[in-house]
Design a protein around this motif. Structure first.
Motif, short mmCIF file in Angstrom:
data_model
loop_
_atom_site.label_atom_id
_atom_site.label_comp_id
_atom_site.label_asym_id
_atom_site.label_seq_id
_atom_site.Cartn_x
_atom_site.Cartn_y
_atom_site.Cartn_z
N ALA A 40 -7.42 46.00 -38.94
CA ALA A 40 -7.57 44.63 -38.42
C ALA A 40 -6.22 44.11 -37.94
CB ALA A 40 -8.14 43.71 -39.48
N MET A 41 -5.19 44.31 -38.75
CA MET A 41 -3.85 43.86 -38.38
C MET A 41 -3.39 44.54 -37.08
SD MET A 41 -0.34 44.15 -40.67
CE MET A 41 -0.56 45.91 -40.86
N ALA A 42 -3.64 45.82 -36.96
CA ALA A 42 -3.24 46.55 -35.76
C ALA A 42 -3.97 46.01 -34.53
CB ALA A 42 -3.54 48.04 -35.92
N GLY A 102 -13.18 44.85 -44.65
CA GLY A 102 -12.19 45.22 -45.66
C GLY A 102 -11.09 46.16 -45.21
N ASP A 103 -11.05 46.53 -43.95
CA ASP A 103 -9.98 47.40 -43.46
C ASP A 103 -8.88 46.53 -42.84
OD1 ASP A 103 -8.30 49.27 -42.28
OD2 ASP A 103 -9.92 50.44 -41.38
N ALA A 114 -0.73 53.26 -32.84
CA ALA A 114 -0.93 54.48 -33.61
C ALA A 114 -2.07 54.30 -34.62
CB ALA A 114 0.35 54.88 -34.32
N ARG A 115 -2.09 53.17 -35.30
CA ARG A 115 -3.15 52.89 -36.28
C ARG A 115 -4.51 52.80 -35.58
NH1 ARG A 115 -4.57 52.98 -41.75
NH2 ARG A 115 -6.51 51.79 -41.87
N ALA A 116 -4.55 52.09 -34.46
CA ALA A 116 -5.80 51.94 -33.73
C ALA A 116 -6.33 53.31 -33.29
CB ALA A 116 -5.61 51.02 -32.52
N GLU A 117 -5.47 54.11 -32.71
CA GLU A 117 -5.90 55.43 -32.25
C GLU A 117 -6.33 56.32 -33.41
OE1 GLU A 117 -2.63 56.62 -29.75
OE2 GLU A 117 -3.40 55.44 -28.06
N GLN A 118 -5.63 56.20 -34.54
CA GLN A 118 -5.99 56.96 -35.74
C GLN A 118 -7.42 56.61 -36.18
OE1 GLN A 118 -3.56 55.92 -39.10
NE2 GLN A 118 -4.50 57.42 -40.44
N MET A 119 -7.80 55.35 -36.00
CA MET A 119 -9.13 54.88 -36.42
C MET A 119 -10.17 54.99 -35.30
SD MET A 119 -8.63 54.36 -39.53
CE MET A 119 -10.22 53.66 -39.94
N GLY A 120 -9.78 55.60 -34.19
CA GLY A 120 -10.73 55.79 -33.10
C GLY A 120 -10.92 54.58 -32.20
#
Length: 158
Positions: free
Chosen positions: A57-59, A52-53, A98-104
């Motif tokens: 997923a898009m990133a 559901g994220d 940036a999104r990927a890194e934000q999510m670890g």
């Protein structure tokens, strides 16, 4: 990298998607070849989508390197995801990273992996294994697109 890919496959078939994410993140921390990076981003993207994220997923789909065997499938799934989200534009690579890194989710090559490959290259070169050293440099060049690595790669070949 083969063990990470195999474990991700098994976990995905068992529909243990949170574990797919955890294993893929660990694999991406040490990945340095484009095909492994592509595969792990593809798998982690699908896992985030199922959980559901959609933004993450898009990133991750966007971070699948171009011109790899998995790229067409990743592009198709990204298009489906964008349609589901009511979006038409893909995120830029910077936005995706940036999104990927934000999510670890690590974006390879990590400084540690790059340092390890550099150390291996030096050791291989010092011990006369120029072809193997050139392969290490070649993979780092394909990921980073740093021109000097192309020159180092060519200089190690007979």
């Amino acid at each position: 990298m083969q063990s990470y890919s195999m474990l991700v496959n098994v976990l995905a078939r068992l529909e243990r998607f949170q574990e797919v994410i955890d294993v893929a993140k660990n694999g991406l921390r040490v990945a340095y070849d484009r095909s492994s990076i592509a595969y792990l981003f593809y798998r982690v993207a699908f896992a985030y989508w199922v959980l559901g994220d959609r933004e993450t997923a898009m990133a991750c789909y966007r971070l699948v390197p171009r011109d790899e065997h998995i790229t067409p499938m990743a592009d198709e799934e990204l298009s489906q995801l964008l349609a589901e989200m009511g979006r038409s534009e893909r995120p830029t690579l910077r936005e995706a990273a940036a999104r990927a890194e934000q999510m670890g989710v690590p974006v390879p090559p990590s400084p540690a992996a790059a340092s390890q490959v550099a150390d291996a290259t030096v050791l291989l070169t010092d011990n006369g294994f120029h072809y193997l050293a050139s392969r290490c440099v070649y993979h780092m060049w394909r990921i980073t697109a740093r021109d000097e690595l192309s020159a180092v790669h060519r200089s190690l070949l007979p």
